[in-house]
Design a protein around this motif. Sequence first.
Motif, short mmCIF file in Angstrom:
data_model
loop_
_atom_site.label_atom_id
_atom_site.label_comp_id
_atom_site.label_asym_id
_atom_site.label_seq_id
_atom_site.Cartn_x
_atom_site.Cartn_y
_atom_site.Cartn_z
N VAL A 79 -1.17 -10.40 10.35
CA VAL A 79 -1.40 -9.65 9.12
C VAL A 79 -1.98 -8.27 9.40
CG1 VAL A 79 -3.78 -10.38 8.65
CG2 VAL A 79 -2.21 -9.94 6.74
N LYS A 80 -2.50 -8.05 10.58
CA LYS A 80 -3.05 -6.74 10.91
C LYS A 80 -1.98 -5.65 10.88
CE LYS A 80 -6.79 -8.90 13.49
NZ LYS A 80 -7.28 -9.39 14.78
N LEU A 81 -0.72 -6.03 11.03
CA LEU A 81 0.36 -5.05 10.84
C LEU A 81 0.36 -4.53 9.41
CD1 LEU A 81 3.25 -6.91 12.71
CD2 LEU A 81 2.02 -4.86 13.51
N LEU A 82 0.20 -5.43 8.45
CA LEU A 82 0.18 -5.02 7.05
C LEU A 82 -1.07 -4.22 6.72
CD1 LEU A 82 1.61 -8.19 5.24
CD2 LEU A 82 2.81 -6.09 5.91
N LEU A 83 -2.20 -4.58 7.29
CA LEU A 83 -3.42 -3.80 7.06
C LEU A 83 -3.24 -2.37 7.56
CD1 LEU A 83 -6.25 -6.31 8.11
CD2 LEU A 83 -5.12 -6.05 5.90
N THR A 84 -2.61 -2.22 8.71
CA THR A 84 -2.38 -0.89 9.27
C THR A 84 -1.41 -0.09 8.41
OG1 THR A 84 -2.75 -1.75 11.50
CG2 THR A 84 -1.59 0.34 11.32
N SER A 122 -11.96 -5.45 3.46
CA SER A 122 -13.00 -5.27 2.45
C SER A 122 -12.95 -3.89 1.81
CB SER A 122 -14.38 -5.52 3.07
OG SER A 122 -14.64 -4.60 4.11
N ALA A 123 -12.58 -2.87 2.58
CA ALA A 123 -12.61 -1.50 2.06
C ALA A 123 -11.41 -1.16 1.18
CB ALA A 123 -12.68 -0.51 3.23
N TYR A 124 -10.29 -1.86 1.35
CA TYR A 124 -9.06 -1.45 0.65
C TYR A 124 -8.49 -2.53 -0.27
CZ TYR A 124 -9.40 2.62 3.57
OH TYR A 124 -9.86 3.78 4.16
N GLY A 125 -9.31 -3.48 -0.67
CA GLY A 125 -8.88 -4.35 -1.76
C GLY A 125 -8.54 -5.76 -1.41
N SER A 127 -6.92 -9.02 -1.02
CA SER A 127 -5.60 -9.57 -1.37
C SER A 127 -4.68 -8.54 -2.01
CB SER A 127 -5.78 -10.76 -2.31
OG SER A 127 -6.38 -11.85 -1.63
N ALA A 128 -5.25 -7.50 -2.62
CA ALA A 128 -4.42 -6.45 -3.22
C ALA A 128 -3.58 -5.75 -2.15
CB ALA A 128 -5.30 -5.45 -3.96
N ILE A 129 -4.08 -5.71 -0.92
CA ILE A 129 -3.30 -5.12 0.17
C ILE A 129 -2.00 -5.90 0.34
CG2 ILE A 129 -3.24 -4.71 2.67
CD1 ILE A 129 -6.31 -4.47 2.55
N ILE A 130 -2.09 -7.21 0.31
CA ILE A 130 -0.91 -8.05 0.49
C ILE A 130 0.06 -7.87 -0.68
CG2 ILE A 130 -0.08 -10.38 0.92
CD1 ILE A 130 -1.92 -9.09 3.11
N ASP A 131 -0.47 -7.80 -1.89
CA ASP A 131 0.39 -7.57 -3.05
C ASP A 131 1.13 -6.24 -2.93
OD1 ASP A 131 -0.34 -9.97 -4.25
OD2 ASP A 131 -2.02 -9.07 -5.32
N ARG A 132 0.40 -5.19 -2.53
CA ARG A 132 1.03 -3.87 -2.40
C ARG A 132 2.13 -3.89 -1.34
NH1 ARG A 132 -4.49 -1.95 -2.89
NH2 ARG A 132 -4.67 -1.71 -0.61
N MET A 133 1.82 -4.45 -0.18
CA MET A 133 2.79 -4.40 0.91
C MET A 133 3.98 -5.32 0.67
SD MET A 133 1.69 -2.01 2.66
CE MET A 133 3.08 -2.11 3.78
N GLY A 151 -11.25 -14.09 0.55
CA GLY A 151 -11.85 -13.20 1.54
C GLY A 151 -11.36 -13.41 2.95
N PHE A 152 -10.43 -14.34 3.15
CA PHE A 152 -10.02 -14.72 4.49
C PHE A 152 -8.66 -14.09 4.80
CE2 PHE A 152 -13.36 -17.29 3.33
CZ PHE A 152 -13.70 -18.29 4.24
N TRP A 153 -8.67 -12.91 5.40
CA TRP A 153 -7.42 -12.18 5.59
C TRP A 153 -6.38 -12.97 6.39
CZ3 TRP A 153 -7.25 -11.71 10.83
CH2 TRP A 153 -8.45 -11.49 11.54
#
Length: 394
Positions: A79-84, A122-125, A127-133, A151-153
Amino acid sequence: MRMLLRGAAALATLVTVGSLTSGAAAHPRPGQSEGTARVAPAAQIPEGVTAGVAVFDRATGAFTEQVNESARFRSASVVKLLLTLDFLWNRGPGYSVPAADRARLEPMLRSSDDDAADHYWSAYGGSAIIDRMTARLGLRDTAPPPAGYEGFWGYTALSARDTVTIYRYVLEKAPAPVRDFVMDNLRRSTRCSSTDHFDQHFGIAGSFDRPWAVKQGWSGRYGEQDCGRQGAAPAGNGTVSGPAPRAAADVDLTRPALHTTGTVGADDRAVVAVLTLHPVGTPYGKAYTDIGRLTRSLNVPGATRPAGSWFGTWGESVNVRTGPATGDDRITRLPAGAEVLVGCQVRGQEVSVPPYTNDWWAYLPQYGGYMSNIYVSSPDNRLPDVPECAAARP
């Protein structure tokens, strides 16, 4: 325990080993898009392992392997690919990654640093990160962590085919600075992870010669690892202290996971995603070996397979050294029971593990170092069908 878990769980639309190769068709179904025609998979799934596999040939625009490719697994550190990508989204053509973020993103991609993942989650939302990507990339099986684990990425759900989609976006659609930043870091994947000191050069990294680029993932109670350092390290990425977490309605939070994803070959020809779950209690070295055998069985266009013979090993934290002597510098330590590729062997310092002694040492080309043959699973001191090294390796 920190709220932001280091690694992941699996959403189960999983298929048992006996049925993994069923349903493969030789021709595309009506309405299938380019690249989705099926061929009989070459994948050899080790007994007890549940796997989702996808290999995409970018030169032909077709999959060469599809096994259980839509099944949802916990992403672990993949999932760190999506965070990046979420952080770099719409930054503009002249954007330069700030020094503070570069200092987080580079170890997150290269060495699977979990503190960096905690920060971006934590800084960018969260689960919202996953929804966006998911919306941006058109992912079909990806989903945020299940209820109760927001809270568990690492509990993000991901499939093999969605993993291929992520890499294809990076390679084929992302702005050049984003593509170059991500892929350059994945090509520099370190042998040892920075957070829990796991040997992360399994799967793709252990099966093929460079060029390759990888993002690995692992989660579960694999026990302590100490790759490349003295002393013991924390348990594996994704381990929860205390009792096992309760299972959500359709999520397997108990079986250890090990994933290898990335690209192989010149010009990143093949995109490879191998997501696996292993029986509870599986040692890390066994999972490491099983995912290696599975990855090596795949039809991966453009891959160069290293020369040598594969052998099992025994012993806890066996040292790999720069030369064939116990006084030579240590490069790393092997996961207990891991299978290794031996390129050649040479006589060196005698090693004694009563009642055995052995002065032969195996050269491991993928580690660039030597281990005593006494720890190789073979009845003879000198390994069969392995040539003697022409000269001492550097």
